[in-house]
Design a protein around this motif. Structure first.
Motif, short mmCIF file in Angstrom:
data_model
loop_
_atom_site.label_atom_id
_atom_site.label_comp_id
_atom_site.label_asym_id
_atom_site.label_seq_id
_atom_site.Cartn_x
_atom_site.Cartn_y
_atom_site.Cartn_z
N VAL A 1 28.34 28.06 -95.91
CA VAL A 1 28.74 28.96 -95.00
C VAL A 1 30.30 29.26 -94.96
N ILE A 2 30.31 30.55 -95.26
CA ILE A 2 31.79 30.91 -95.01
C ILE A 2 32.00 32.18 -93.78
N LYS A 3 33.35 31.89 -93.33
CA LYS A 3 33.17 32.88 -92.15
C LYS A 3 34.48 33.91 -92.48
N SER A 4 33.96 35.06 -92.26
CA SER A 4 34.90 36.23 -92.52
C SER A 4 35.36 37.27 -91.16
N SER A 5 36.20 37.69 -91.37
CA SER A 5 36.72 38.44 -90.48
C SER A 5 36.09 39.90 -90.37
N GLY A 6 36.08 40.54 -89.45
CA GLY A 6 35.64 42.08 -89.44
C GLY A 6 36.68 43.08 -90.16
N ASP A 7 37.66 42.54 -90.61
CA ASP A 7 38.70 43.39 -91.49
C ASP A 7 38.24 43.34 -92.78
N LEU A 8 38.04 44.26 -93.54
CA LEU A 8 37.36 44.63 -94.61
C LEU A 8 38.44 44.35 -95.76
N SER A 9 39.84 44.39 -95.79
CA SER A 9 40.45 44.19 -96.60
C SER A 9 40.58 42.68 -96.76
N LEU A 10 40.79 42.13 -95.69
CA LEU A 10 40.91 40.55 -95.76
C LEU A 10 39.86 40.05 -96.39
N ASN A 11 38.52 40.50 -96.09
CA ASN A 11 37.31 40.03 -96.49
C ASN A 11 37.34 39.97 -98.01
N GLU A 12 37.74 40.97 -98.65
CA GLU A 12 37.67 41.44 -100.04
C GLU A 12 38.46 40.04 -100.72
N LYS A 13 39.47 40.03 -100.44
CA LYS A 13 40.48 38.86 -100.94
C LYS A 13 39.74 37.45 -100.92
N GLN A 14 39.19 37.30 -99.73
CA GLN A 14 38.32 36.17 -99.22
C GLN A 14 37.18 36.01 -100.54
N PHE A 15 36.35 37.02 -100.49
CA PHE A 15 35.18 37.15 -101.50
C PHE A 15 35.65 36.98 -103.05
N GLN A 16 36.54 37.47 -103.44
CA GLN A 16 37.14 37.37 -104.68
C GLN A 16 37.57 36.08 -104.84
N GLU A 17 38.50 35.34 -104.09
CA GLU A 17 38.48 33.81 -104.57
C GLU A 17 37.37 33.01 -104.59
N PHE A 18 36.28 33.36 -103.40
CA PHE A 18 35.21 32.69 -103.52
C PHE A 18 34.38 32.83 -104.72
N LEU A 19 34.39 34.12 -105.36
CA LEU A 19 33.41 34.32 -106.54
C LEU A 19 34.07 33.67 -107.87
N LYS A 20 35.49 33.25 -107.65
CA LYS A 20 36.03 32.64 -108.86
C LYS A 20 35.41 31.36 -108.93
N GLU A 21 34.93 30.59 -107.93
CA GLU A 21 34.50 29.32 -108.05
C GLU A 21 33.14 29.12 -107.81
N ASN A 22 32.43 30.22 -107.30
CA ASN A 22 31.07 29.86 -107.15
C ASN A 22 30.19 31.07 -107.70
N THR A 23 28.96 30.70 -107.92
CA THR A 23 28.01 31.67 -108.49
C THR A 23 26.74 31.70 -107.51
N PRO A 24 26.74 31.74 -106.19
CA PRO A 24 25.48 31.90 -105.47
C PRO A 24 24.34 32.95 -106.16
N GLN A 25 23.21 32.35 -105.89
CA GLN A 25 21.86 33.16 -106.37
C GLN A 25 21.52 34.18 -105.25
N VAL A 26 22.04 33.94 -104.07
CA VAL A 26 21.66 34.59 -102.78
C VAL A 26 22.68 34.72 -101.93
N VAL A 27 23.10 35.83 -101.53
CA VAL A 27 24.02 35.84 -100.38
C VAL A 27 23.45 36.46 -99.06
#
Lengths: 328, 328
Positions: free
Chosen positions: B212-238
């Motif tokens: 589970v990851i927790k994200s803010s309502g702020d899209l620009s913050l989310n994007e950074k977080q998602f980018q980081e996340f995708l560097k290390e993870n490869t979920p099949q379903v989100v």
DNA sequence: CTGAAAGCGCTTACAG
DNA sequence: CTGAAAGCGCTTACAG
């Protein structure tokens, strides 16, 4: 645990109810000691004056009406939020009227007036002479939102949609684009017609041909239409009166392997939240709709509180262009 | 051209004002000829009873309060539209209260009560014990929207978020997916916590690890977080508790050249308009929020009109899954 | 079926 | 600075 009445407060404070009323409405007329005592008891008992009685006696309701055609459009929500924040600041409650198109405007307006609000914020998609006529004899201040008041009796807050479309079109022309196409709503909206006017003026001035297609609000219908269109046309720039239609067009183009913005640029109007969530992100003319709501409520407050001095006027709110990924 | 009063109608019709009032409120008690005459004059003069006077005298206002935390979320707009349509049908006006999080809930509630509405539709992001306590002593019916009422005094209308998330998770597991990730809001919302619970239950049952990851309502913050996340993870379903965050994640993934749905599937929750406009189109759990608003207003009307017979209950509205392009 | 009258809970001139 | 009283525009028992 019934609601306390003004009598209860008066009794508990050992004053008359007139004094309690004054503490609430004209505190400066009450001696400090008395005032503080009354206020303390009000707080203790959690007393809140009955809004109906107050409204009836004072002929004021500290309530404003918001009249909108729908609440589903993102732009209208934002506007209402702007109004709500401003209303809270000035201490006004909100009565919400959601008109259906099929409703008789006169009936709706009669309802609005009978609800004895102190002022009205009115947004209509189509400002016809009929509409103006309906609104004409209204006993309280009215502010038109997103359309210019033709009557000096009422104020308005909007952006200059014509100028706005003119400027963005001109900008795209100056960047060397010639085939600029315009997506209009099928349904007639005054604001959208103004945008079209601005677009046409800019194109004519540059001796360029105009191309306008009209689309419905229904996305699935739009898509077919857009597909057909793209078979025969290759616009360099597509402008739409609404973000949602711009995005819908962009998505269809993407599926036709048209590269955006390299091969085709897309521009929306409004800058709603859709624009940020589109892929690629949509360049928009931002019509600051939250601010429009906010300012409108502020203007209305002035009119309600100083009916003598404050004069209704037409306020034009600034727009700006948010350049994002859908243009180059 | 002042508003006509009930006296004017009585005068013009040659009856007492009691009779005019009866024509409006208990028409069956008035002789047909009299009734029709009065109705005709009412229409002629465009008479509408003053809402405050009526409210004061009858202790009823035919107005309901809608209390929401914001109006900017698409889901809330849809809900309000559902309420508005239903309210119009039953003849109720709407008083809109937009709470800020910083507002003291007790103050807001006192305002709501003082506004003398006949009933309240209440939606809060976080239903704490405090909230229930505030609401507890309310002299009119209350219906909770999107959260279950813990008190038998009040009703509620919502979907079963836990079951809903459980089912979709299970479905994705049965399709052979194991790395299923869940995007939660950073801010705590009761409904979203329930969704998370359902997801976790399904994963545990299948002996799969949760993420589970927790994200803010702020899209620009989310994007950074998602980018980081995708560097290390490869979920099949989100899966995301909100459409907007699902789309934001999907857009980031697209930019990382991840093919959707081939390499990664994305599922949103709510099925707001964003979902149709995303590229690719987002598969969603549809929480029929318009219907929830609509039904809630209907239930509230029953409680207001038959306080004796109608009993508050918890209504669970059906959800369904809308399969689109972001899943395979 | 209809009217006269009381009352809903406040506000606001008017006196003092 | 404060109180007694009228009135805001309706509804609703109560008589008839």
């Amino acid at each position: 645990m019934n609601q306390a009445k003004i009598y209860d407060i008066a009794g508990a404070a050992g004053v008359s109810l007139a004094t309690v009323s004054r503490v609430l409405n004209h505190p400066e007329k009450v001696k400090k000691v008395t005032r503080e005592k009354v206020l303390r008891i009000i707080k203790e008992k959690g007393y809140k004056p009955n809004a109906n009685a107050r409204g009836l006696a004072s002929r004021k309701s500290t309530t404003v009406a918001i009249v909108v055609p729908t609440i589903l459009r993102a732009s209208i929500s934002e506007m209402i939020q702007g109004i709500a924040d401003s209303a809270k600041k000035y201490g006004y409650a909100i009565r919400l009227f959601v008109n259906r198109e099929t409703d008789n405007p006169n009936d709706v307006w009669a309802d609005v007036i009978a609800s004895s609000v102190d002022g009205i914020l009115f947004m209509s998609d189509e400002m016809s002479d009929d509409t103006y006529h309906t609104v004409d004899y209204t006993p309280v201040p009215v502010i038109f939102i997103n359309s210019i008041s033709k009557s000096s009796k009422f104020g308005s807050v909007c952006i200059d949609n014509e100028a706005c479309a003119y400027r963005i079109t001109k900008e795209m022309i100056s960047r060397g684009n010639e085939k600029i196409m315009f997506i209009q709503t099928e349904h007639r909206y005054t604001v959208n017609e103004l945008k079209e006017k601005g677009y046409i003026r800019a194109m004519k001035e540059a001796n360029l041909g105009t191309q306008v297609i009209k689309s419905s609000g229904d996305l699935s219908l739009n898509e077919k239409q857009f597909q057909e269109f793209l078979k025969e046309n290759t616009p360099q720039v597509v402008m739409s009166v609404r973000d949602s239609m711009a995005i819908s067009f962009m998505n269809v183009a993407s599926k036709h392997a048209i590269k955006i913005p390299e091969e085709m640029q897309v521009i929306g109007f409004q800058n709603t939240r859709y624009a940020e969530l589109s892929n690629p992100r949509l360049t928009c003319v931002e019509t600051p709709i939250y601010e429009i709501g906010n300012v409108a409520m502020q203007k209305l407050t002035e009119l309600m509180q100083n009916p003598e001095e404050a004069k209704p006027d037409n306020t034009i709110v600034d727009y700006r262009i948010i350049w994002r990924e859908s243009t180059k």
